[in-house]
Design a protein around this motif. Structure first.
Motif, short mmCIF file in Angstrom:
data_model
loop_
_atom_site.label_atom_id
_atom_site.label_comp_id
_atom_site.label_asym_id
_atom_site.label_seq_id
_atom_site.Cartn_x
_atom_site.Cartn_y
_atom_site.Cartn_z
N ALA A 111 9.98 -26.88 0.60
CA ALA A 111 8.64 -26.85 1.19
C ALA A 111 8.58 -25.87 2.36
N CYS A 146 4.11 -27.25 -12.73
CA CYS A 146 3.81 -26.19 -11.77
C CYS A 146 4.51 -26.51 -10.43
N ILE A 185 1.41 -13.20 -4.58
CA ILE A 185 2.35 -13.76 -3.62
C ILE A 185 3.26 -12.69 -3.03
N LEU A 211 -0.47 -26.75 -8.65
CA LEU A 211 -1.80 -26.13 -8.61
C LEU A 211 -2.75 -26.65 -9.68
N LEU A 258 8.54 -22.35 0.92
CA LEU A 258 7.24 -22.01 0.35
C LEU A 258 6.22 -21.73 1.46
N ASP A 307 5.87 -18.12 2.49
CA ASP A 307 5.26 -17.14 1.60
C ASP A 307 3.84 -16.80 2.05
N TYR A 322 6.85 -12.92 -1.34
CA TYR A 322 7.97 -13.79 -0.98
C TYR A 322 8.65 -13.27 0.26
N GLY A 368 -2.92 -19.91 -5.06
CA GLY A 368 -1.60 -20.27 -4.53
C GLY A 368 -0.48 -20.08 -5.53
N CYS A 369 -0.73 -19.30 -6.57
CA CYS A 369 0.25 -19.15 -7.66
C CYS A 369 1.52 -18.44 -7.19
N LEU A 370 2.66 -19.00 -7.61
CA LEU A 370 3.96 -18.42 -7.27
C LEU A 370 4.40 -17.39 -8.30
N ALA A 392 4.12 -25.43 -7.60
CA ALA A 392 3.22 -25.47 -6.45
C ALA A 392 2.15 -26.55 -6.61
#
Ligand code: SF4
Ligand code: SF4
Length: 93
Positions: free
Chosen positions: A7, A43, A88, A47, A10, A13, A90, A61-63, A45
């Protein structure tokens, strides 16, 4: 050295959101025939969610991991990478 939790990583990001141009869209007619609804579990994240008996995805919020592309019923989602400069960023490996 302290290790960061998932967490925490993430949270580092950043997202450059291409407002009004979702890179994931859902065909809810096909989702109605999908009894497993794996999107709600896989998923990373979190989402995907159910709303009014349909499925919605908070694509901003897509990784960009691509997992939902693999698990979804054929044709149920349309997925492409965000256009250049968006999506994103990273910052932790
Ligand atoms: S690509 Fe990965 S992070 Fe993005 S919506 Fe699909 S499963 Fe979630
Ligand atoms: S988004 Fe994919 S996994 Fe989720 S209900 Fe639709 S077809 Fe099934």
């Amino acid at each position: 050295m302290n290790r960061l939790s998932l967490a925490d990583k993430l949270a580092l990001d950043k997202f450059a959101v291409d407002e009004g141009k979702p890179h994931i869209s859902i065909n809810n007619e096909l989702c109605q025939t999908c009894t497993d609804r794996a999107c709600l579990r896989v998923c990373p994240a979190g989402l995907y969610s159910e709303q009014d008996n349909g499925i919605i995805v908070e694509w901003a919020g897509c990784l960009e991991c691509g997992t939902c592309r693999v698990v979804c019923s054929p044709g149920a989602i349309t997925w492409h990478y965000p256009r250049g400069g968006f999506g994103i960023v990273y910052r932790q490996g």
